[in-house]
Design an enzyme around this catalytic site. Structure first.
Site, PDB file in Angstrom:
ATOM      1  N   LYS A  69      -2.244  -2.415  -3.135  1.00 58.83           N
ATOM      2  CA  LYS A  69      -2.880  -1.418  -2.276  1.00 58.83           C
ATOM      3  C   LYS A  69      -3.066  -1.948  -0.862  1.00 58.83           C
ATOM      4  O   LYS A  69      -3.398  -3.126  -0.659  1.00 58.83           O
ATOM      5  CB  LYS A  69      -4.232  -1.032  -2.874  1.00 58.83           C
ATOM      6  N   SER A 103      -9.183   6.219  -4.103  1.00 60.82           N
ATOM      7  CA  SER A 103      -8.335   5.986  -2.944  1.00 60.82           C
ATOM      8  C   SER A 103      -7.065   5.192  -3.259  1.00 60.82           C
ATOM      9  O   SER A 103      -6.169   5.062  -2.423  1.00 60.82           O
ATOM     10  CB  SER A 103      -9.124   5.231  -1.862  1.00 60.82           C
ATOM     11  N   SER A 159     -12.197   4.315  -7.420  1.00 60.43           N
ATOM     12  CA  SER A 159     -10.876   4.404  -6.798  1.00 60.43           C
ATOM     13  C   SER A 159      -9.748   3.751  -7.584  1.00 60.43           C
ATOM     14  O   SER A 159      -8.584   3.900  -7.218  1.00 60.43           O
ATOM     15  CB  SER A 159     -10.913   3.812  -5.389  1.00 60.43           C
TER      16      SER A 159
END
Length: 468
Positions: free
Chosen positions: A80, A155, A179
């Site tokens: 990420k 996210s 997330s």
């Protein structure tokens, strides 16, 4: 040979060991699939082609000598964009960051490299990971490979979409309020937020001790293999737990008989999609067939108080962005992030202190719950994946549903381990997740429960996204 892009890390490891596939073949297949598919879902924002092929060749030589560094040696993994990778831009999904290459790997990335995993790509996030969907002014909208009109959640939506689409079987996400678990639910994956401090993190997150780094995979076994690597201590983490020599891949073996399980369908007065409720309730009944004693119970702490405490913690942290960047550039933020940061300015010192008190009370309430119950079962998210590009789904009476994700953030506040595991598909063919939580340091038990449940309720992945 099976399509290497659709295999789990554990399956690839077996093929490598038998000489029936190689890390180079896998890496080439993943890169080729990425070139075909990523433009449809926008899951990866940076792909390191030549270094990843070099790493694959080095891994192949280790396997040929019978000396792999770990079972995930030669397995592609995406990271990420909120997590530092040496030489890659530390973008945070924002137009405002300087995009300078990071000068060091974050702990999870360093441990994955030491285990031989091939760190090949950076996955998309919402800006600074501030919301539960994935779009940003920097990279645009990320889409769910099960249905590209829907959001993959966030996210860590890029991470979730990448694994679901066969763009590497392993991914690193971060979880400050759900997330890892929200996109795992929306993409049909297993993702775990371990006990806070179990997976070292650096640099410190803007949201402080709410945030966790965690694995997102298609199976609990792959999550366990990743945890074996990334849970190793790192002195740069201010809150790291003592070294744990647990072999999570071994510890997830075993039955669930005689476990006492609490099932909570609602954490408070919030709507729950009827198909979510039905599939999660069915999953709870399956735990009875696995030998558990399941009781439908109520959450031990008032939802409105828990929700307010989380919002104050979250927004009070985000308001720091207004000091970190000049006001003349604030219009470059995601409008939702800017509004959230400004909202954080409205809280008083007393509000923040009261939220900290509430957090302690909530944590004790869940400690007492897990003193009585071995596991908690609940929905991961109260809704199905909704329209991509929207911050909120439509709720009852056509109004925006601000209570669509009430289940995950409590365990960021309390620091307990919690995972999402798929428990079926809706009539629209969209994944729905079951959240499994437990007491502090019982990360292996959470993964074992996810593994045993998934064996009885497997989710078969088509090659996603399906062509129309």
């Amino acid at each position: 040979m099976s399509d290497l892009t659709q295999l789990t890390a554990a399956e690839l490891s077996k093929l490598y060991r038998k000489g029936k596939a190689s890390p180079v073949e896998t890496m080439k297949a993943v890169l080729a699939r990425t070139s075909r598919v990523n433009s449809e879902i926008n899951a990866l924002c940076h792909v390191d082609i030549e270094p990843s092929l070099k790493a694959a060749r080095e891994s192949e030589r280790r396997w040929q000598k019978g000396k792999p560094l770990s079972p995930i040696d030669g397995v592609p993994v995406s990271i990420k964009e909120l997590v530092r990778v040496k030489g890659w831009p530390a973008s945070m999904g924002s137009k405002l960051t300087d995009k300078a290459p990071a000068d060091a790997d974050a702990p999870a990335v360093a441990r994955l490299r030491e285990a031989g995993a091939i760190v090949f790509a950076q996955s998309t996030s919402s800006e600074y990971g501030h919301k539960g969907v994935t779009d940003s002014p920097l990279h645009g909208i990320t889409r769910n490979p099960w249905n590209t009109e829907r959001t993959p959640g966030g996210s860590s939506g890029g991470a979730g979409a990448a694994v679901a689409a066969g763009l590497g079987p392993l991914a690193i996400g971060t979880d400050g309020g759900g997330s890892v678990r929200i996109p795992s639910s929306f993409n049909g994956l297993v993702g775990i937020k371990a006990t806070f401090g179990r997976v070292p993190a650096w640099p410190p997150s803007m949201t402080g001790d709410l945030s966790n780094t965690g694995p997102m995979c298609r199976t609990a076994l792959d999550c366990a293999l990743m945890l074996n690597a990334i849970s190793q201590p790192d002195a740069r983490d201010a809150y790291g737990l003592p070294e744990d020599d647990a072999d999570y891949a071994k510890k997830i073996d075993g039955k669930l008989k005689k476990l006492k399980v609490g099932f909570v369908l609602r954490f408070g007065d919030h709507p729950v999609d009827i198909e979510v409720a039905a599939l999660v309730t069915k999953a709870a009944k399956q735990f009875e067939k696995l030998g558990c004693k399941v009781e439908e119970v109520e959450a031990p702490f008032p939802y409105p108080e828990a929700g307010r405490a989380f919002v104050i913690h979250w927004l009070a942290a985000l308001q720091r962005l207004l000091q970190l960047f000049p006001e003349s550039r604030h219009n470059e933020f995601d409008p939702n992030l800017l509004a959230s940061a400004k909202a954080g300015l409205r809280y008083s010192l007393q509000d923040v202190v009261n939220a900290q008190v509430t957090r302690r009370e909530l944590s004790i309430a869940w400690n007492l719950f897990f003193d009585k119950y071995d596991l908690l079962l609940s929905p991961t998210v109260a809704v199905q994946p909704f329209e991509a590009g929207k911050n909120l789904p439509e709720g009852p009476e056509g109004k925006a549903n601000i209570l669509w994700s009430p289940y995950t953030s409590q365990f960021n506040l309390s620091r307990h381990p919690a995972a999402s595991v798929p428990c079926g598909l809706s009539r629209q063919g969209l994944p729905i997740g079951l959240q499994i939580a437990s007491g502090h340091y019982k990360d292996a038990l959470v993964l074992r429960a996810a593994a045993r449940y998934a064996e009885t309720n497997p989710l078969k992945f088509p090659a996603l996204p399906e062509t129309k």
